[in-house]
Write an enzyme that holds these catalytic residues in place. Structure first.
Site, PDB file in Angstrom:
ATOM      1  CB  CYS A 140      -1.233  -0.257   1.139  1.00 34.58           C
ATOM      2  SG  CYS A 140      -2.517   1.048   0.922  1.00 34.58           S
TER       3      CYS A 140
ATOM      4  CG  HIS B 188      -3.553  -3.740   3.281  1.00 40.54           C
ATOM      5  ND1 HIS B 188      -2.627  -3.264   4.101  1.00 40.54           N
ATOM      6  CD2 HIS B 188      -4.426  -2.680   2.873  1.00 40.54           C
ATOM      7  CE1 HIS B 188      -2.708  -2.060   4.238  1.00 40.54           C
ATOM      8  NE2 HIS B 188      -3.596  -1.343   3.491  1.00 40.54           N
TER       9      HIS B 188
ATOM     10  CD  GLU C  48      -1.440  -6.408   5.110  1.00 40.40           C
ATOM     11  OE1 GLU C  48      -1.122  -6.802   4.033  1.00 40.40           O
ATOM     12  OE2 GLU C  48      -1.810  -5.320   5.489  1.00 40.40           O
TER      13      GLU C  48
HETATM   14  N1  GLN Z   1      -1.678   6.602   2.859  1.00 41.29           N
HETATM   15  C1  GLN Z   1      -1.806   5.880   1.852  1.00 41.29           C
HETATM   16  C2  GLN Z   1      -3.351   6.262   1.223  1.00 41.29           C
HETATM   17  O1  GLN Z   1      -4.263   6.648   1.676  1.00 41.29           O
HETATM   18  C3  GLN Z   1      -1.684   4.489   1.790  1.00 41.29           C
HETATM   19  C4  GLN Z   1      -2.769   3.907   2.932  1.00 41.29           C
HETATM   20  C5  GLN Z   1      -2.204   2.497   3.238  1.00 41.29           C
HETATM   21  O2  GLN Z   1      -0.772   2.274   3.225  1.00 41.29           O
HETATM   22  N2  GLN Z   1      -3.327   1.520   3.662  1.00 41.29           N
HETATM   23  O3  GLN Z   1      -3.479   6.048  -0.024  1.00 41.29           O
END
Ligand code: GLN
Length: 551
Positions: A383, A509, A511
């Site tokens: 992410c 994600h 995970e």
């Molecule tokens: N802050 C970033 C966004 O909002 C990544 C979010 C995250 O890592 N879950 O896109």
């Protein structure tokens, strides 16, 4: 009369003694006997969901397939039960009250005075039944967050007390999880806190059927007999939960203690021999690995490691799949903002840059990625970690000095990461990110496609920003491959660098989808690449300490 059975799990003495894991372990044993088990976590806080809570305080926000931001215990349920939870698998005081207040405003209560009993408790009970219905469950396992004695938990405890009368005593079982401390130089076992905790529960009108006693030392029969005498719980239902090497061992421990058998007898359900062979194999592999590797987990919330719980679990699963132990080196990204980054990372076999929000520690993440890219260290970005990998590449390979994400720098000359168009008009913070599972199309023969063994995948998201399409062609010309995109090609979901032995990142994600019996392919690939690197570049600690080892 309903045929669904309900198991209510409460906690006593102190929090953080593994109530969720105990509940999930019992669920595993029932599922291994062919029962359909639906988990439900009830959290007494007033936030409508966990999405707005600080990971420092609360640990990870677990995202479900259908896009709910939930308590991290749902991760345990998904991993132990191998089921997908839904947005109804977690409910909070805030959500219950919100629903009751909405009904009151609509006039649904026909002029009644709206009260905790019966209106709030009815709403809680209806939620419990809904989870059973929706998932067509034989057994619903309901975990009440917090500890008996908390003011906040009272409406939930009152609701589960009433539930026994509504559903019939034969359909309801109460499990209470407590801590048995030891004191003094000879580790004297103390049962008094457990006795008091059960008294507290009985004051509310709940008599536990089973006690699960978390303990550092084995409980002799006379201790269990004493607990039984004081709490009125049958001695065979006083189950010890010893500290173990890996949490995945706990179901096996409970099986040996006969917990599933006595649960099924209590609920009037037939007992059949469980199939725990796959589970046992995973536990054996976790406990007796043939190799090891060390992977840096670079993140912002390292002080509370629960913030990265699902990542740590995914490494255990992927380690077991590779017959190896993964030692995680926890690194706060701020630490990598100055000083000798290479010296800090030289001894790791792989680097994972985790998700995150905001400005702090961002330059440290970029430094870690640069080190991985330039030194052929296996890398995976999750992410924010992917967004950082794009920024690092834009700055240091393409030469776009000052490239950034709009999240950190509104005035960057090169906004390679920017807000998703659908996010621009959103003001509310709760539940408004791009959340839950979305499909992603993978480029055939890319590293991503080879790892997944597929070209269409579904992964879970939680973000507001994305790769800016205006920079895609430029980044591609310099060697970055966008190996995963949304089916309409509007959103970048995965990137990789084919020149590098293992450099891959994703906007989602992974995970949240790794299970002990079904490890996530990207984690498995990262661990495999780390093991290969370690084989080629064995680490010699003494040399590094003197600052003279090559990478
Ligand atoms: N802050 C970033 C966004 O909002 C990544 C979010 C995250 O890592 N879950 O896109």
């Amino acid at each position: 009369m309903s045929s669904t059975k309900y198991i209510f799990v409460t906690g006593g003495v102190v929090s953080s003694i593994g109530k969720g894991i105990a509940a999930a372990s019992l669920g595993r044993l029932l599922r291994s006997r062919g029962y359909t088990v639906a988990p439900l976590k009830m959290d007494p806080y007033i936030n409508v969901d966990a999405g707005t809570m600080n990971p420092y305080q609360h640990g990870e926000v677990f995202v479900t397939e259908d896009g709910a931001e939930t308590d991290l215990d749902l991760g345990h349920y998904e991993r132990f039960l191998d089921v997908n939870c839904t947005r109804n698998s977690n409910v909070t005081t805030g959500r219950i009250y919100k629903s009751v207040i909405d009904k009151e405003r609509r006039g649904d209560y026909l002029g009644a005075t709206v009260q905790v009993i019966p209106h709030i408790t009815d709403e809680i009970k209806e939620h419990i039944r809904r989870v059973g219905r929706e998932q067509n469950a034989d057994i619903v396992i309901v975990e009440v967050g917090g500890t008996v004695g908390d003011i906040e938990s009272l409406p939930f405890l009152e609701a589960i007390r009433q539930f026994r009368k509504d559903a019939g005593a034969e359909n309801v079982m109460y499990v209470h999880v407590t801590l048995i401390p030891t004191v003094g130089r000879w580790d004297e076992i103390k049962t008094k806190p457990t006795q008091h905790s059960v008294i507290k529960l009985r004051e509310i009108g709940i008599a536990p059927d089973v006690l699960i006693c978390r303990t550092r030392v084995p409980l002799p029969d006379e201790v269990r007999s004493k607990i039984s005498l004081f709490t009125d719980v049958a001695q065979n239902a006083v189950v010890e939960s010893l500290d173990v090497e890996t949490i995945y061992e706990i179901p096996l421990l409970f099986e040996r203690a006969g917990l599933a058998g006595l649960t099924l007898r209590r609920l009037g359900l037939p007992d059949t021999p469980p199939d725990l062979s796959e589970w046992e194999r995973v536990v054996q592999r976790i406990k007796h690995p043939s190799a090891r590797c060390r992977i840096a987990l670079v993140g912002k919330y390292i002080e509370n490691r629960d913030s990265y719980l699902s990542i740590a679990e995914s490494f255990q699963h992927a380690g077991a799949a590779n017959d190896a132990a993964v030692e995680i080196e926890w690194i706060d990204s701020s630490e990598l903002e100055q000083g000798d980054v290479a010296a800090r990372l030289r001894h790791v076999d792989g680097i994972l840059v985790a998700h995150g929000f905001g400005a702090r520690g961002v330059e440290g993440k970029l430094n870690a990625i640069r080190y991985a890219r330039e030194n052929g260290v296996p890398f995976y970005g999750i992410c924010y970690g992917m967004q950082m990998a794009v920024i690092e590449f834009a700055r240091n390979v393409v030469g776009l000095e000052g490239a950034h994400t709009e999240e950190v720098d509104h005035n960057t000359p090169y906004p390679v990461i920017h807000l998703l168009p659908e996010q621009r008009a959103i003001g509310d913070k709760g539940g408004t990110m791009r959340l839950g599972a979305y499909p992603c199309r993978l480029t055939p023969n890319s590293l991503a496609a080879r790892l997944y063994g597929d070209t269409v995948i579904y992964e879970r998201h939680r973000h507001r920003y994305e790769v800016n399409n205006e920079y895609r062609a430029l980044l591609e010309r310099h060697g970055m491959v966008f190996s995963g995109v949304s089916p309409d090609n509007r959103l970048v979901e995965m990137i990789e660098l084919p020149e590098h032995p293992f450099f891959i990142a994703g906007q989602f994600h992974p995970e949240f989808k790794s299970r002990p019996n079904r490890p996530h392919p990207v984690f498995v690939g990262l661990v495999r690449a780390a093991l290969e690197r370690r084989h080629r570049h064995p680490y010699t600690p003494a040399l590094v300490e003197h600052g003279s080892a090559g990478s």
